[in-house]
Design an enzyme around this catalytic site. Structure first.
Site, mmCIF file in Angstrom:
data_model
loop_
_atom_site.group_PDB
_atom_site.id
_atom_site.type_symbol
_atom_site.label_atom_id
_atom_site.label_comp_id
_atom_site.label_asym_id
_atom_site.label_seq_id
_atom_site.Cartn_x
_atom_site.Cartn_y
_atom_site.Cartn_z
ATOM 1 N N LYS A 1 0.834 -1.198 0.000
ATOM 2 C CA LYS A 1 0.000 0.000 0.000
ATOM 3 C C LYS A 1 0.881 1.265 0.000
ATOM 4 O O LYS A 1 2.098 1.181 0.211
ATOM 5 C CB LYS A 1 -0.927 -0.038 1.219
ATOM 6 C CG LYS A 1 -1.967 -1.177 1.153
ATOM 7 C CD LYS A 1 -2.929 -1.094 2.330
ATOM 8 C CE LYS A 1 -3.965 -2.207 2.284
ATOM 9 N NZ LYS A 1 -4.942 -2.090 3.404
ATOM 10 N N TYR B 1 -12.308 -2.138 -3.560
ATOM 11 C CA TYR B 1 -12.842 -2.193 -2.204
ATOM 12 C C TYR B 1 -14.369 -2.168 -2.188
ATOM 13 O O TYR B 1 -14.973 -1.787 -1.181
ATOM 14 C CB TYR B 1 -12.272 -1.035 -1.374
ATOM 15 C CG TYR B 1 -10.862 -1.281 -0.865
ATOM 16 C CD1 TYR B 1 -10.547 -2.440 -0.143
ATOM 17 C CD2 TYR B 1 -9.853 -0.351 -1.072
ATOM 18 C CE1 TYR B 1 -9.261 -2.662 0.329
ATOM 19 C CE2 TYR B 1 -8.560 -0.564 -0.596
ATOM 20 C CZ TYR B 1 -8.278 -1.730 0.114
ATOM 21 O OH TYR B 1 -7.006 -1.947 0.601
ATOM 22 N N ASN C 1 -1.948 -0.118 7.101
ATOM 23 C CA ASN C 1 -1.488 -1.455 7.489
ATOM 24 C C ASN C 1 -0.626 -2.131 6.430
ATOM 25 O O ASN C 1 -0.547 -3.350 6.358
ATOM 26 C CB ASN C 1 -2.665 -2.328 7.948
ATOM 27 C CG ASN C 1 -3.697 -2.531 6.853
ATOM 28 O OD1 ASN C 1 -3.496 -2.097 5.721
ATOM 29 N ND2 ASN C 1 -4.783 -3.208 7.176
ATOM 30 N N HIS D 1 -1.976 -5.261 1.201
ATOM 31 C CA HIS D 1 -3.272 -5.889 0.897
ATOM 32 C C HIS D 1 -3.009 -7.292 0.369
ATOM 33 O O HIS D 1 -2.045 -7.519 -0.357
ATOM 34 C CB HIS D 1 -4.030 -5.107 -0.186
ATOM 35 C CG HIS D 1 -5.194 -5.879 -0.728
ATOM 36 N ND1 HIS D 1 -6.425 -5.886 -0.100
ATOM 37 C CD2 HIS D 1 -5.305 -6.736 -1.776
ATOM 38 C CE1 HIS D 1 -7.240 -6.715 -0.766
ATOM 39 N NE2 HIS D 1 -6.587 -7.223 -1.783
ATOM 40 N N GLU E 1 -9.526 -9.809 -8.134
ATOM 41 C CA GLU E 1 -8.543 -8.728 -7.966
ATOM 42 C C GLU E 1 -7.413 -8.831 -8.996
ATOM 43 O O GLU E 1 -6.956 -7.809 -9.523
ATOM 44 C CB GLU E 1 -8.006 -8.750 -6.528
ATOM 45 C CG GLU E 1 -9.093 -8.359 -5.535
ATOM 46 C CD GLU E 1 -8.751 -8.621 -4.074
ATOM 47 O OE1 GLU E 1 -7.618 -9.084 -3.786
ATOM 48 O OE2 GLU E 1 -9.612 -8.364 -3.212
HETATM 49 P P1 DAT Z 1 -7.931 -6.864 5.021
HETATM 50 O O1 DAT Z 1 -7.123 -5.762 4.386
HETATM 51 O O2 DAT Z 1 -7.182 -7.529 6.145
HETATM 52 O O3 DAT Z 1 -8.480 -7.848 4.030
HETATM 53 P P2 DAT Z 1 -10.621 -5.782 5.210
HETATM 54 O O4 DAT Z 1 -10.862 -6.351 3.857
HETATM 55 O O5 DAT Z 1 -11.600 -6.090 6.288
HETATM 56 O O6 DAT Z 1 -9.162 -6.162 5.755
HETATM 57 O O7 DAT Z 1 -10.541 -4.199 5.106
HETATM 58 C C1 DAT Z 1 -9.873 -3.580 4.018
HETATM 59 C C2 DAT Z 1 -9.045 -2.439 4.544
HETATM 60 O O8 DAT Z 1 -9.926 -1.455 5.099
HETATM 61 C C3 DAT Z 1 -8.099 -2.796 5.689
HETATM 62 O O9 DAT Z 1 -6.879 -3.296 5.240
HETATM 63 C C4 DAT Z 1 -7.951 -1.480 6.397
HETATM 64 C C5 DAT Z 1 -9.298 -0.832 6.219
HETATM 65 N N1 DAT Z 1 -10.150 -1.035 7.399
HETATM 66 C C6 DAT Z 1 -10.718 -2.195 7.786
HETATM 67 N N2 DAT Z 1 -11.428 -2.047 8.910
HETATM 68 C C7 DAT Z 1 -11.292 -0.723 9.250
HETATM 69 C C8 DAT Z 1 -11.784 0.088 10.315
HETATM 70 N N3 DAT Z 1 -12.552 -0.421 11.275
HETATM 71 N N4 DAT Z 1 -11.415 1.396 10.322
HETATM 72 C C9 DAT Z 1 -10.648 1.924 9.369
HETATM 73 N N5 DAT Z 1 -10.159 1.203 8.331
HETATM 74 C C10 DAT Z 1 -10.467 -0.087 8.275
HETATM 75 MG MG MG Z 2 -9.950 -7.673 2.592
#
Ligand code: DAT
Ligand code: MG
Length: 148
Positions: free
Chosen positions: A9, A49, A112, A115, A126
């Site tokens: 990222k 997303y 974080n 991805h 994707e």
């Molecule tokens: P991942 O990236 O582990 O697959 P995800 O698909 O649930 O996680 O979410 C996509 C991204 O969105 C994640 O990397 C960071 C952001 N995100 C997830 N939950 C969040 C939250 N509660 N507040 C802010 N950003 C969040």
């Molecule tokens: Mg995800």
């Protein structure tokens, strides 16, 4: 052989973590089949997303992922989808185990670092969003005889 979509990222690119992250997947034994440094257009970010469209953080997420270049990759190997997720660690770096990418390099859930596709269906979707078939390279690595 299974394939997954992984992406350093914008925070990971700015923090010079591309090499470190690529190195972890290479050393594990996975094979890189496609990669590019790119700015994600807003429409692509919203598609990528799409599952989070109704979440309160969606706008922030799209703003962040389009805020600077990302390093998009396709990796191949036995069980690479689930294993890459394990190597990444939990979504929120505060819950991610030391030794994982997010556990070692992240502090907040927004930034974080990496991805990774979470299932075979999302990997296929994707990879298709980010890469043309011609950008994916098929090749044999002799070392794979020592990996498998
Ligand atoms: P991942 O990236 O582990 O697959 P995800 O698909 O649930 O996680 O979410 C996509 C991204 O969105 C994640 O990397 C960071 C952001 N995100 C997830 N939950 C969040 C939250 N509660 N507040 C802010 N950003 C969040
Ligand atoms: Mg995800």
């Amino acid at each position: 052989m299974e394939r997954t979509f992984l992406m350093v990222k914008p925070d990971g690119v700015q923090r010079n973590l591309i090499g470190e992250i690529v190195s972890r997947f290479e050393k594990k034994g996975f094979q890189l089949v496609g990669a590019k440094l790119m700015h994600i257009p807003t429409e692509l970010a919203e598609q990528h997303y799409g599952e989070h469209k109704e979440r309160p953080f969606f706008g922030e997420l799209v703003d962040f992922i389009t805020s600077g270049p990302v390093f998009a990759m396709v990796w191949e190997g036995e069980n690479v989808i689930a294993t890459a997720r394990q190597m990444m660690g939990s979504t929120n770096p505060k819950d991610a185990a030391p030794g994982t990418i997010r556990g070692d390099f992240g502090l907040t859930v927004g930034k974080n670092v990496i991805h990774g596709s979470d299932s075979p269906a999302s990997a296929a979707r994707e990879i298709g969003l980010f890469f043309k078939e011609a950008e994916l390279v098929e090749y044999k690595k002799l070392v794979n005889e020592w990996v498998y």
